[in-house]
Design a protein around this motif. Structure first.
Motif, PDB file in Angstrom:
ATOM      1  N   THR A   1      -0.648   5.794  -3.297  1.00 50.00           N
ATOM      2  CA  THR A   1      -0.200   6.480  -2.086  1.00 50.00           C
ATOM      3  C   THR A   1       0.809   7.574  -2.448  1.00 50.00           C
ATOM      4  O   THR A   1       1.731   7.310  -3.224  1.00 50.00           O
ATOM      5  CB  THR A   1       0.454   5.471  -1.115  1.00 50.00           C
ATOM      6  OG1 THR A   1      -0.480   4.429  -0.849  1.00 50.00           O
ATOM      7  CG2 THR A   1       0.829   6.144   0.199  1.00 50.00           C
ATOM      8  N   PRO A   2       0.653   8.795  -1.919  1.00 52.60           N
ATOM      9  CA  PRO A   2       1.616   9.872  -2.219  1.00 52.60           C
ATOM     10  C   PRO A   2       3.033   9.484  -1.794  1.00 52.60           C
ATOM     11  O   PRO A   2       3.223   8.742  -0.828  1.00 52.60           O
ATOM     12  CB  PRO A   2       1.092  11.050  -1.392  1.00 52.60           C
ATOM     13  CG  PRO A   2      -0.342  10.737  -1.136  1.00 52.60           C
ATOM     14  CD  PRO A   2      -0.449   9.248  -1.051  1.00 52.60           C
ATOM     15  N   GLY A   3       4.012  10.002  -2.518  1.00 47.21           N
ATOM     16  CA  GLY A   3       5.406   9.713  -2.200  1.00 47.21           C
ATOM     17  C   GLY A   3       6.030   8.796  -3.233  1.00 47.21           C
ATOM     18  O   GLY A   3       5.572   8.706  -4.371  1.00 47.21           O
TER      19      GLY A   3
ATOM     20  N   ILE B   1       0.837  -1.208   0.000  1.00 52.53           N
ATOM     21  CA  ILE B   1       0.000   0.000   0.000  1.00 52.53           C
ATOM     22  C   ILE B   1       0.873   1.261   0.000  1.00 52.53           C
ATOM     23  O   ILE B   1       0.653   2.191  -0.772  1.00 52.53           O
ATOM     24  CB  ILE B   1      -0.942   0.006   1.222  1.00 52.53           C
ATOM     25  CG1 ILE B   1      -1.981  -1.125   1.095  1.00 52.53           C
ATOM     26  CG2 ILE B   1      -1.658   1.351   1.352  1.00 52.53           C
ATOM     27  CD1 ILE B   1      -2.858  -1.296   2.322  1.00 52.53           C
ATOM     28  N   LEU B   2       1.895   1.290   0.860  1.00 54.78           N
ATOM     29  CA  LEU B   2       2.735   2.476   1.005  1.00 54.78           C
ATOM     30  C   LEU B   2       3.562   2.771  -0.234  1.00 54.78           C
ATOM     31  O   LEU B   2       3.840   3.931  -0.546  1.00 54.78           O
ATOM     32  CB  LEU B   2       3.673   2.308   2.214  1.00 54.78           C
ATOM     33  CG  LEU B   2       3.005   2.270   3.593  1.00 54.78           C
ATOM     34  CD1 LEU B   2       4.033   1.991   4.680  1.00 54.78           C
ATOM     35  CD2 LEU B   2       2.269   3.577   3.876  1.00 54.78           C
TER      36      LEU B   2
ATOM     37  N   GLY C   1      -1.371  -5.524  -1.772  1.00 62.25           N
ATOM     38  CA  GLY C   1      -1.316  -4.180  -1.205  1.00 62.25           C
ATOM     39  C   GLY C   1      -1.160  -3.112  -2.272  1.00 62.25           C
ATOM     40  O   GLY C   1      -1.725  -2.016  -2.153  1.00 62.25           O
ATOM     41  N   LEU C   2      -0.414  -3.408  -3.348  1.00 68.58           N
ATOM     42  CA  LEU C   2      -0.226  -2.454  -4.443  1.00 68.58           C
ATOM     43  C   LEU C   2      -1.554  -2.034  -5.076  1.00 68.58           C
ATOM     44  O   LEU C   2      -1.698  -0.916  -5.557  1.00 68.58           O
ATOM     45  CB  LEU C   2       0.669  -3.053  -5.529  1.00 68.58           C
ATOM     46  CG  LEU C   2       2.165  -3.208  -5.232  1.00 68.58           C
ATOM     47  CD1 LEU C   2       2.836  -3.949  -6.380  1.00 68.58           C
ATOM     48  CD2 LEU C   2       2.833  -1.851  -5.027  1.00 68.58           C
TER      49      LEU C   2
ATOM     50  N   PRO D   1      -5.605   3.625  -0.482  1.00 65.78           N
ATOM     51  CA  PRO D   1      -5.939   3.962   0.916  1.00 65.78           C
ATOM     52  C   PRO D   1      -7.207   4.799   1.041  1.00 65.78           C
ATOM     53  O   PRO D   1      -7.925   4.706   2.038  1.00 65.78           O
ATOM     54  CB  PRO D   1      -4.710   4.748   1.393  1.00 65.78           C
ATOM     55  CG  PRO D   1      -3.610   4.315   0.505  1.00 65.78           C
ATOM     56  CD  PRO D   1      -4.239   4.030  -0.827  1.00 65.78           C
ATOM     57  N   GLY D   2      -7.481   5.615   0.018  1.00 65.40           N
ATOM     58  CA  GLY D   2      -8.707   6.412   0.046  1.00 65.40           C
ATOM     59  C   GLY D   2      -9.955   5.545   0.049  1.00 65.40           C
ATOM     60  O   GLY D   2     -10.972   5.900   0.658  1.00 65.40           O
TER      61      GLY D   2
END
Length: 393
Positions: free
Chosen positions: A37-39, A31-32, A272-273, A277-278
């Motif tokens: 996800t921003p970043g 996810i991260l 997770g990819l 998250p929204g």
């Protein structure tokens, strides 16, 4: 791919320091570092890991088949069947009712029935080892319930596949189901009566040849299974069931273990990819309701198993909390649902649900004494337990 392995490893190491299981951490890493996800974005397209993810799923179920033995059914007897049946009836039934109440669709409700109904054998086993409960009297019923769940899962996925494939009519659905169960029956007969021949075909003293042989068999049968309308993971499970009963079974289990861990991590990471998250914020209400429902059903199932085995409140609480975690099976169903084009809310819902219970499950198992206190007769029993055991050490 190297970045995916390293990211999963780093986050799992950090989580391991505070006692968190690896499955939710692998998902969190995806996810991260995913495109939603921003970043920093490691992979813009989750499909880049699709084949590796599929291999991870195949190896997870193949290993589970190796661990499962048909003799386990005979050894467990009626008590295991009753305890496992009660667990499934409570949890799968509650999951189906919950799914229908959400109103996302009948196919979606059937998927949610399995998601809410089946424990994570990987996390359950890890909890038993970490808490030093392998020798406890309630551990045998816990493992027995896992065995019953595994059998149910194989039949459930075989029945669900034709429904998710979107057959045009009842007749077409019946043909698809017949083809799937026919192939499943063929594999079951091979597992029951063909282990001698299979063992001679695959048996070799050379570990390199053995790895190539069992890996080829698992992946090939998984692919053929998909062609017959049976989930590829179940085809791999049946191959594991066959090979686990051969003279090479123990060697295969040792050799496949690192492969399972490595590619299993990629499966969870790739899942997770795909999660935004929204989207988790959209389904947080249903997720919390589902978690609460699962907690209640597991307590009832633990009390039922305790009565069947004539256990006191503490073992019943251990059963209830140890079986709480959800993991790999829920994600298998999420993958199938996404491939079938079901409601887009299913994947983030399942991700949030698994993340919460994969973390809460082991924590609850370590504090089972708290639950035992509020069960009938619990205060008296817990008072007699030494403080060291009471805190779950």
């Amino acid at each position: 791919m190297g970045g995916a392995f390293l990211a999963a490893a780093v986050l799992a190491r950090l989580g391991g320091r505070i006692g968190l299981p690896t499955i939710p951490l692998f998902i969190l890493a995806g996810i991260l570092l995913g495109p939603h996800t921003p970043g920093f974005v490691l992979l813009k397209d989750p499909h880049d890991l699709e084949m590796l993810s599929a291999l991870g799923l195949v190896l997870l179920l193949f290993y589970l088949g190796l661990e499962f033995h048909l003799d386990d059914l005979k050894a467990g007897g009626r008590k295991m069947a009753f305890a496992g049946g009660a667990y499934l009836l409570l949890n799968v039934g509650a999951g189906l009712g919950f799914g229908l109440a959400l109103g996302w669709g009948t196919s979606e409700a059937l998927v949610l029935a399995g998601v809410l109904g089946i424990s994570s054998s990987a996390i359950v086993t890890k909890v038993l080892v970490d808490l030093g409960r392998i020798g406890n009297p309630e551990t045998k019923p816990i493992l027995g319930i896992i065995v019953v769940e595994d059998i149910f899962l194989a039949l459930y996925l075989a029945a669900l596949q034709p429904i998710l494939s979107g057959a045009d009519s009842m007749a077409a659905a019946a043909v698809d189901a017949g083809k799937a169960f026919g192939f499943l029956l063929l594999l079951a007969l091979a597992a029951r009566f063909g282990t001698g021949v299979i063992g001679r075909l695959i048996g070799t003293k050379d570990n390199e040849l053995l790895v190539i042989s069992f890996l080829g068999a698992a992946v090939f049968v998984a692919g053929v299974s998909e062609w017959f309308g049976v989930a590829d993971a179940i085809g791999a499970f049946m191959v594991g069931l066959m090979l686990g009963s051969t003279s090479s079974g123990e060697r295969i289990m040792k050799l496949v273990h690192p492969l399972r861990d490595a590619f299993g991590a990629i499966f969870f990471f790739a899942f997770g990819l795909s999660i935004d998250p929204g989207d988790l914020l959209v389904v947080w209400g249903p997720v919390l309701i589902a978690v609460a429902l699962t907690l209640v059903m597991n307590v009832l199932a633990g009390m039922t198993a305790g009565r069947i085995y004539r256990f006191g409140p503490r073992p019943a609480a251990n059963i209830a909390t140890t079986l709480l975690a959800r993991g790999e099976f829920a994600l298998i169903l999420a993958t199938m649902a996404a491939g079938a084009g079901l409601d887009a809310r299913l994947s983030p819902f399942i991700a949030g649900y698994v993340l919460l219970l994969a973390v809460l499950g082991p924590m609850a198992a370590g504090k089972a004494g708290w639950l035992a206190r509020i069960l009938p007769g619990g205060r008296k029993e817990v008072a007699a337990v030494p403080e060291r055991e009471r805190v779950g050490v």
